[in-house]
Design an enzyme around this catalytic site. Structure first.
Site, PDB file in Angstrom:
ATOM      1  N   GLU A 197      19.807  -1.971  -3.025  1.00 35.87           N
ATOM      2  CA  GLU A 197      19.029  -2.290  -4.225  1.00 35.87           C
ATOM      3  C   GLU A 197      17.639  -1.672  -4.135  1.00 35.87           C
ATOM      4  O   GLU A 197      16.744  -2.245  -3.508  1.00 35.87           O
ATOM      5  CB  GLU A 197      18.898  -3.807  -4.373  1.00 35.87           C
ATOM      6  CG  GLU A 197      20.201  -4.580  -4.294  1.00 35.87           C
ATOM      7  CD  GLU A 197      19.976  -6.033  -3.880  1.00 35.87           C
ATOM      8  OE1 GLU A 197      19.170  -6.724  -4.534  1.00 35.87           O
ATOM      9  OE2 GLU A 197      20.602  -6.474  -2.898  1.00 35.87           O
ATOM     10  N   ASN A 243      14.557  -9.646  -6.627  1.00 34.87           N
ATOM     11  CA  ASN A 243      14.281 -10.248  -5.334  1.00 34.87           C
ATOM     12  C   ASN A 243      13.471 -11.540  -5.492  1.00 34.87           C
ATOM     13  O   ASN A 243      13.438 -12.127  -6.562  1.00 34.87           O
ATOM     14  CB  ASN A 243      13.607  -9.246  -4.386  1.00 34.87           C
ATOM     15  CG  ASN A 243      14.096  -9.407  -2.956  1.00 34.87           C
ATOM     16  OD1 ASN A 243      13.890 -10.450  -2.339  1.00 34.87           O
ATOM     17  ND2 ASN A 243      14.772  -8.396  -2.434  1.00 34.87           N
ATOM     18  N   ARG A 244      12.830 -11.963  -4.398  1.00 36.43           N
ATOM     19  CA  ARG A 244      12.248 -13.307  -4.363  1.00 36.43           C
ATOM     20  C   ARG A 244      10.752 -13.307  -4.644  1.00 36.43           C
ATOM     21  O   ARG A 244      10.035 -12.409  -4.214  1.00 36.43           O
ATOM     22  CB  ARG A 244      12.511 -13.948  -2.998  1.00 36.43           C
ATOM     23  CG  ARG A 244      13.982 -14.246  -2.768  1.00 36.43           C
ATOM     24  CD  ARG A 244      14.292 -14.624  -1.314  1.00 36.43           C
ATOM     25  NE  ARG A 244      15.722 -14.902  -1.154  1.00 36.43           N
ATOM     26  CZ  ARG A 244      16.633 -13.970  -0.909  1.00 36.43           C
ATOM     27  NH1 ARG A 244      16.285 -12.693  -0.795  1.00 36.43           N
ATOM     28  NH2 ARG A 244      17.908 -14.298  -0.795  1.00 36.43           N
ATOM     29  N   GLN A 276      16.419  -2.988  -0.828  1.00 32.54           N
ATOM     30  CA  GLN A 276      17.031  -4.133  -0.161  1.00 32.54           C
ATOM     31  C   GLN A 276      18.401  -3.715   0.356  1.00 32.54           C
ATOM     32  O   GLN A 276      19.258  -3.277  -0.413  1.00 32.54           O
ATOM     33  CB  GLN A 276      17.172  -5.306  -1.132  1.00 32.54           C
ATOM     34  CG  GLN A 276      17.485  -6.636  -0.448  1.00 32.54           C
ATOM     35  CD  GLN A 276      16.261  -7.301   0.148  1.00 32.54           C
ATOM     36  OE1 GLN A 276      15.135  -6.818  -0.007  1.00 32.54           O
ATOM     37  NE2 GLN A 276      16.447  -8.430   0.820  1.00 32.54           N
ATOM     38  N   ASP A 330      19.635  -8.589   5.092  1.00 31.73           N
ATOM     39  CA  ASP A 330      19.152  -8.906   3.744  1.00 31.73           C
ATOM     40  C   ASP A 330      17.663  -8.597   3.755  1.00 31.73           C
ATOM     41  O   ASP A 330      16.821  -9.488   3.657  1.00 31.73           O
ATOM     42  CB  ASP A 330      19.428 -10.386   3.413  1.00 31.73           C
ATOM     43  CG  ASP A 330      19.189 -10.710   1.935  1.00 31.73           C
ATOM     44  OD1 ASP A 330      18.936  -9.768   1.148  1.00 31.73           O
ATOM     45  OD2 ASP A 330      19.241 -11.897   1.574  1.00 31.73           O
ATOM     46  N   HIS A 384      22.299  -4.158  -8.798  1.00 30.76           N
ATOM     47  CA  HIS A 384      22.791  -5.028  -7.727  1.00 30.76           C
ATOM     48  C   HIS A 384      24.284  -4.812  -7.417  1.00 30.76           C
ATOM     49  O   HIS A 384      24.981  -5.757  -7.050  1.00 30.76           O
ATOM     50  CB  HIS A 384      22.525  -6.487  -8.103  1.00 30.76           C
ATOM     51  CG  HIS A 384      22.345  -7.402  -6.932  1.00 30.76           C
ATOM     52  ND1 HIS A 384      23.353  -7.626  -6.001  1.00 30.76           N
ATOM     53  CD2 HIS A 384      21.293  -8.144  -6.527  1.00 30.76           C
ATOM     54  CE1 HIS A 384      22.915  -8.487  -5.097  1.00 30.76           C
ATOM     55  NE2 HIS A 384      21.664  -8.820  -5.385  1.00 30.76           N
ATOM     56  N   HIS A 406      15.482 -12.949  -8.543  1.00 26.06           N
ATOM     57  CA  HIS A 406      16.111 -12.053  -9.530  1.00 26.06           C
ATOM     58  C   HIS A 406      15.865 -12.472 -10.980  1.00 26.06           C
ATOM     59  O   HIS A 406      16.776 -12.434 -11.820  1.00 26.06           O
ATOM     60  CB  HIS A 406      17.617 -11.950  -9.269  1.00 26.06           C
ATOM     61  CG  HIS A 406      17.983 -11.244  -8.000  1.00 26.06           C
ATOM     62  ND1 HIS A 406      17.205 -10.264  -7.420  1.00 26.06           N
ATOM     63  CD2 HIS A 406      19.080 -11.359  -7.195  1.00 26.06           C
ATOM     64  CE1 HIS A 406      17.788  -9.822  -6.314  1.00 26.06           C
ATOM     65  NE2 HIS A 406      18.927 -10.467  -6.156  1.00 26.06           N
TER      66      HIS A 406
END
Length: 335
Positions: free
Chosen positions: A301, A68-69, A274, A235, A169, A94
């Site tokens: 995820e 993720n971010r 996620q 998302d 993923h 990621h």
């Protein structure tokens, strides 16, 4: 010499997976429906070339060192400021430009028999993609039951504390990878809260109840029912806070395709998940001539919370030398 990217088979006579040492990636998963007819339920490519050339939007792979971010590609740990590649402007996504999905893993074991399994291992070096310390990562895919796929991930930092949060993923389409969008699939998510995000898809830090919002899947709903009320599509990270437990794993989600009646129950020990509806997939040429468009699959995820390294009220993703990161996912198929 680095090993060559290749595809390995994992089969128990009921379900069969093709998994590559490139990114520890599931490229195909054949699952029967109630009538016994088989479909490949994951999005992907026929051969490894598109994966290796970077054409895959993270189809089927394991992402890390941090899934993720991470906001602005920066974090502070033990008084040191770390900078990561900004590969999803303005954030690092990621694991960076060359995350664990874009490297060849070693195949350390490939077992047939009662519980077939494949174990991959990867050594991530100190400073790789900006992250501190050497880390050894292991991922074991196994088929413990007739229609169950299990993934056990672990990571051991060797010499420095580091954030670690791995995610699998895969893009799922239980009607078959080439069957169009997943808006008709229904889903139940055992999460009463999400971590809402700002305009750059970074969590604001608040924990928001889903009750009365388009994010409420505490009871089973069609994915498409309220998706138009969510700009772009789903998302979002769900806090997995209300699932029943078995063998140390929490029920995270139940995904169901009404046409084939294939059902996927996902169990995990991760704190978040996620829920991503393939909003950015757009005209990708996939397996067998299929063209994947927006919402062609759904990702579930399980993960540490996004940007947790910069968010003190989120569960910590820091792992120190002497500690071990562990993350298990159980994918149970039924019809």
């Amino acid at each position: 010499m680095a090993a060559e990217p290749k595809i390995l088979e994992l089969s128990n006579g009921k379900i069969s997976a093709r998994i590559s040492n490139w990114g520890a990636t599931i490229t195909s998963l054949l699952v029967p429906d109630a009538q016994g007819s088989i479909a490949d339920v994951v999005l992907g490519f026929d051969d490894l070339d598109p994966y290796v050339k970077g054409m895959s939007p993270y189809f089927g792979c394991i992402v890390g060192r941090v899934a993720n971010r991470i906001k602005d590609g920066k974090f502070r740990l033990n008084e040191v400021e770390y900078s990561l590649p900004v590969n999803n402007v303005p954030n690092s996504l990621h694991g960076g430009l060359k995350g664990f999905d874009k490297v060849v893993w070693d195949v350390v074991e490939h077992k047939d028999g009662e519980c077939p399994s494949i174990t991959f291992q990867y050594h991530s070096k100190d400073g790789e993609e900006g992250y501190p310390g050497d880390v050894t990562i292991r991922a074991t895919y196994s088929l413990p039951e007739a229609t169950t796929l299990r993934l056990d991930m672990e990571a051991t930092p060797e010499n420095k504390a580091t954030p670690i949060s791995l995610a699998q993923h895969t893009y799922w389409n239980l009607a078959g990878h080439a069957s169009g969008d997943i808006l008709n699939h229904s889903i139940q998510i055992w999460g009463k809260h999400i971590t809402p995000v700002d305009e750059n898809t970074i969590p604001t830090g608040e924990i928001m109840p889903v009750n009365g919002t388009p994010f409420d899947f505490t009871t089973e709903h069609k994915i498409g029912e309220h998706i138009n009320d969510v700009p772009g599509g789903y998302d979002h990270n769900y806090m997995l806070d209300c699932g029943d437990e078995k063998n140390g794993l929490k029920h995270a989600a139940k995904l169901r395709d009404p046409s084939s009646l294939r059902t996927l129950d996902l169990w995990t020990d991760a704190p978040g998940m996620q829920f991503y509806t393939a909003n950015y997939v757009n005209g990708i040429s996939g397996k067998g001539g299929a063209v994947y468009e927006k919402h062609a699959g759904v990702c579930l995820e399980t993960q540490g919370f996004p940007n947790a390294i910069n968010q003190p009220n989120f569960p910590s993703v820091v792992v120190r030398p002497g500690e071990k990161y562990k993350h298990t996912m159980l994918f149970e198929f039924s019809n």
